[in-house]
Motif scaffolding. Structure first.
Motif, short mmCIF file in Angstrom:
data_model
loop_
_atom_site.label_atom_id
_atom_site.label_comp_id
_atom_site.label_asym_id
_atom_site.label_seq_id
_atom_site.Cartn_x
_atom_site.Cartn_y
_atom_site.Cartn_z
N LEU A 126 3.16 10.59 13.32
CA LEU A 126 4.27 9.83 12.74
C LEU A 126 4.50 10.19 11.28
CD1 LEU A 126 4.10 6.17 14.13
CD2 LEU A 126 5.68 8.01 14.73
N SER A 127 3.43 10.38 10.52
CA SER A 127 3.60 10.71 9.10
C SER A 127 4.14 12.12 8.92
CB SER A 127 2.27 10.56 8.36
OG SER A 127 1.31 11.47 8.83
N THR A 128 3.89 13.01 9.87
CA THR A 128 4.50 14.34 9.84
C THR A 128 5.99 14.23 10.11
OG1 THR A 128 2.43 15.33 10.61
CG2 THR A 128 4.42 16.67 10.79
N LEU A 129 6.34 13.33 11.01
CA LEU A 129 7.75 13.12 11.33
C LEU A 129 8.47 12.35 10.23
CD1 LEU A 129 9.77 13.65 13.63
CD2 LEU A 129 9.06 11.49 14.66
N PHE A 130 7.77 11.37 9.65
CA PHE A 130 8.33 10.55 8.57
C PHE A 130 7.36 10.61 7.39
CE2 PHE A 130 9.54 8.53 12.62
CZ PHE A 130 10.92 8.69 12.55
N PRO A 131 7.48 11.59 6.49
CA PRO A 131 6.50 11.81 5.42
C PRO A 131 6.30 10.64 4.48
CG PRO A 131 7.94 13.72 5.68
CD PRO A 131 8.52 12.64 6.52
N ALA A 132 7.26 9.73 4.41
CA ALA A 132 7.11 8.58 3.50
C ALA A 132 6.08 7.57 3.98
CB ALA A 132 8.47 7.90 3.32
N LEU A 133 5.70 7.63 5.25
CA LEU A 133 4.76 6.65 5.79
C LEU A 133 3.34 6.98 5.33
CD1 LEU A 133 6.07 6.34 9.47
CD2 LEU A 133 6.38 4.71 7.60
N PRO A 134 2.60 6.01 4.78
CA PRO A 134 1.22 6.25 4.34
C PRO A 134 0.29 6.38 5.54
CG PRO A 134 1.78 3.94 4.06
CD PRO A 134 3.04 4.62 4.52
N LEU A 135 -0.56 7.40 5.55
CA LEU A 135 -1.34 7.76 6.73
C LEU A 135 -2.36 6.69 7.11
CD1 LEU A 135 -1.87 9.93 8.84
CD2 LEU A 135 -3.51 10.98 7.26
N ARG A 136 -3.21 6.26 6.17
CA ARG A 136 -4.31 5.36 6.52
C ARG A 136 -3.82 3.97 6.92
NH1 ARG A 136 -9.63 5.86 2.98
NH2 ARG A 136 -9.37 7.96 3.85
N PRO A 137 -2.92 3.32 6.16
CA PRO A 137 -2.41 2.02 6.62
C PRO A 137 -1.69 2.12 7.97
CG PRO A 137 -1.93 2.33 4.30
CD PRO A 137 -2.42 3.65 4.81
N LEU A 138 -1.00 3.23 8.20
CA LEU A 138 -0.31 3.41 9.47
C LEU A 138 -1.31 3.48 10.62
CD1 LEU A 138 2.40 3.87 10.90
CD2 LEU A 138 2.13 6.32 10.46
N ALA A 139 -2.43 4.18 10.39
CA ALA A 139 -3.48 4.25 11.42
C ALA A 139 -4.04 2.87 11.74
CB ALA A 139 -4.60 5.18 10.95
N VAL A 140 -4.20 2.04 10.71
CA VAL A 140 -4.71 0.68 10.92
C VAL A 140 -3.72 -0.14 11.75
CG1 VAL A 140 -5.28 -1.49 9.77
CG2 VAL A 140 -6.16 0.68 8.87
N VAL A 141 -2.44 -0.05 11.43
CA VAL A 141 -1.42 -0.78 12.18
C VAL A 141 -1.41 -0.36 13.64
CG1 VAL A 141 1.08 -1.13 12.43
CG2 VAL A 141 0.03 -1.23 10.16
N ILE A 142 -1.49 0.95 13.90
CA ILE A 142 -1.48 1.45 15.27
C ILE A 142 -2.69 0.95 16.04
CG2 ILE A 142 -1.70 3.55 16.66
CD1 ILE A 142 0.01 4.97 14.52
N ALA A 143 -3.87 0.98 15.41
CA ALA A 143 -5.09 0.51 16.08
C ALA A 143 -5.00 -0.97 16.41
CB ALA A 143 -6.30 0.79 15.20
N LEU A 144 -4.52 -1.78 15.45
CA LEU A 144 -4.44 -3.22 15.68
C LEU A 144 -3.37 -3.56 16.72
CD1 LEU A 144 -4.80 -4.61 12.04
CD2 LEU A 144 -6.54 -4.52 13.86
N ALA A 145 -2.24 -2.86 16.70
CA ALA A 145 -1.20 -3.11 17.71
C ALA A 145 -1.70 -2.75 19.10
CB ALA A 145 0.05 -2.30 17.36
N SER A 146 -2.43 -1.65 19.22
CA SER A 146 -2.97 -1.23 20.53
C SER A 146 -3.98 -2.24 21.04
CB SER A 146 -3.61 0.15 20.41
OG SER A 146 -2.67 1.11 19.99
N ALA A 147 -4.87 -2.68 20.15
CA ALA A 147 -5.86 -3.69 20.55
C ALA A 147 -5.17 -5.01 20.92
CB ALA A 147 -6.85 -3.92 19.41
N GLY A 148 -4.10 -5.36 20.21
CA GLY A 148 -3.37 -6.57 20.53
C GLY A 148 -2.74 -6.53 21.90
N LEU A 149 -2.19 -5.38 22.28
CA LEU A 149 -1.59 -5.24 23.61
C LEU A 149 -2.65 -5.40 24.69
CD1 LEU A 149 0.81 -4.50 25.42
CD2 LEU A 149 0.23 -2.09 25.07
N VAL A 150 -3.82 -4.82 24.48
CA VAL A 150 -4.91 -4.95 25.45
C VAL A 150 -5.43 -6.39 25.50
CG1 VAL A 150 -7.26 -4.18 26.02
CG2 VAL A 150 -5.56 -2.53 25.23
N TYR A 151 -5.43 -7.07 24.37
CA TYR A 151 -5.95 -8.43 24.28
C TYR A 151 -5.08 -9.42 25.05
CZ TYR A 151 -8.02 -12.61 22.14
OH TYR A 151 -8.65 -13.81 21.93
#
Length: 434
Positions: A126-151
């Motif tokens: 995603l950050s390669t596609l949208f360079p303005a997105l910060p890599l590490r916070p984006l990774a945290v959001v993706i992990a939490l959203a994925s865990a939330g869907l499973v929960y």
């Protein structure tokens, strides 16, 4: 020692008979698509593109061998559940009482780094596609959203989401393959590179290619998804086999398409793929060769591939963890739903474990020693699983429809040897890196 044919501990549920028509069987398929969506990850794309960069289409035979071996493992896991009604960990305890302990430790270690690794790769796309997105916070959001869907998601919702992921990324890769064939200067390169070959001095790479197709936790967890579908007796055997066959047919076609893209863009050019960063970096030359739309499609497909593996992996790991804990505590299978189902407390606690460790390891930067440990531990799962299946599915007490035939024994024995060799190689590399 427990008899895997015993069904007295199985939950007293009424199970509908399996459909007998082809259309009816196709209508109820689902766990196989969940498995394909979980198992086809960024690693498969990296491996396929890297192999195509060096050898074109010449190593497709190795990928086909890997698909056949993983199908044999998955079919055996599903058949064992239909034969016994016991979960995979409870069945493994009948082969060796220490196996549930081993799987609990293995999956805890895998869960420690799984979310951080995959969410970082998805964020990279995603950050390669949208360079303005910060890599590490984006990774945290993706992990939490994925865990939330499973929960929060019950199996029916989970299956629909995973099937949609599989369809989207499969269509994306097919479109990229078609565009590659149409636009490359010499399409005959694809055909000429198809001749099978065994690279000299590179046997381990070929073995890794064979073993890298498909997943690890997903294979072990296939019976949980079959259990959720209420497939329970002999009449469901053909459905289960068709379901797992569809899974690996889709997986093979996906990898073939990735190999076509890699051959068209990389073979003979001197460009290589050296890891996930290299894969994302391919987007720019791909855009130069095929256009900006292809670049966006490539990065979008890469993101979906990784995201679906993350969501499916969380689900699989939490089933394995809660089932291992249930088995070690001696909870009977008749009470399994309360102790390992998606609404159970242990399952949800392990979802939180995966989410918290994902965030923590992401901000720690994924230390090399932990990554090496994760890879080494993960390599041990498949040889242990294939060895246990050889023991459990060859018992004389098992009824004939469920017992291994010659072909199954050959394939499971080959899996045991192949994955055992790869585990030894991985352990040697790990010990050398520590």
């Amino acid at each position: 020692m427990a008899d895997v044919t015993a069904t007295s501990q199985s939950p007293p549920q009424v199970h509908a008979p399996a459909p007998t028509t082809r259309r009816g069987r196709l209508a109820v398929l689902g766990p196989g698509l969940v498995l394909a969506a979980t198992s086809v990850g960024a690693g498969d794309m990296v491996t396929s593109l890297a192999g195509a960069a060096g050898y074109g289409m010449a190593l497709l035979w190795a990928i086909l061998v890997g698909v056949v071996l993983k199908y044999a493992l998955t079919e055996a896991v599903g058949r064992l559940y239909l034969a016994s009604g016991l979960t995979v960990i409870a069945s493994l305890r009948a082969a060796a009482r220490w196996l549930p302990y081993a799987f609990l430790v293995f999956v805890l270690v895998i869960g420690l780094l799984y979310g951080a690794a995959l969410s970082s790769v998805a964020a990279l796309a995603l950050s390669t596609l949208f360079p303005a997105l910060p890599l590490r916070p984006l990774a945290v959001v993706i992990a939490l959203a994925s865990a939330g869907l499973v929960y929060v998601g019950r199996y029916a919702l989970f299956e629909r989401v995973m099937s949609a992921f599989m369809l989207a990324k499969f269509v994306g890769m097919v479109v990229l393959a078609v565009v590659t064939v149409v636009t490359i200067d010499d399409p005959s390169t694809l055909v000429s590179s198809l001749r099978p070959r065994l690279p000299e001095g590179d046997l381990i790479t070929v073995l890794a290619l064979v073993g890298g197709v498909g997943g690890t936790a997903g294979v072990a967890s296939y019976s949980y998804w079959v259990r959720e579908k209420r497939w329970r007796h002999r009449s469901w055997l053909p459905v289960m086999r068709a379901d797992s066959a569809v899974s690996y047919a889709v997986t093979f076609l996906f990898v073939v398409c990735a190999s076509i893209v890699g051959t068209g863009l990389l073979y003979g050019t001197g460009r290589t793929i050296t890891g996930n960063d290299g894969l994302a970096a391919l987007a720019d030359p791909l855009g130069a060769d095929l256009g900006s739309v292809a670049r966006v499609l490539f990065l979008g497909t890469f993101f979906l591939v990784t995201l679906s593996a993350l969501v499916g992996g969380f689900n699989a790991l939490c089933y394995l963890l809660s089932d291992s804990l249930r088995t070690l505590r001696g909870v009977p299978d008749s009470e399994a739903e309360r102790h390992m189902g998606q609404r159970s407390r242990p399952y949800r606690l392990f979802v939180l474990y995966c989410a918290v460790t994902s965030v923590a390891v992401t901000f720690m930067g994924r230390p090399v020693r932990l990554v090496l440990t994760y890879a080494a531990v993960g390599s041990l799962v498949l040889p242990l699983l294939s060895g246990a299946l050889l023991v459990l599915l060859n018992r004389r007490a098992l009824r004939a429809p469920y017992r291994n035939k010659t072909v199954s024994n050959v394939l499971l024995s080959s899996s045991f040897v192949l994955f055992g060799v790869l585990a030894v190689v991985q352990l040697k590399e790990t010990l050398g890196g520590l």
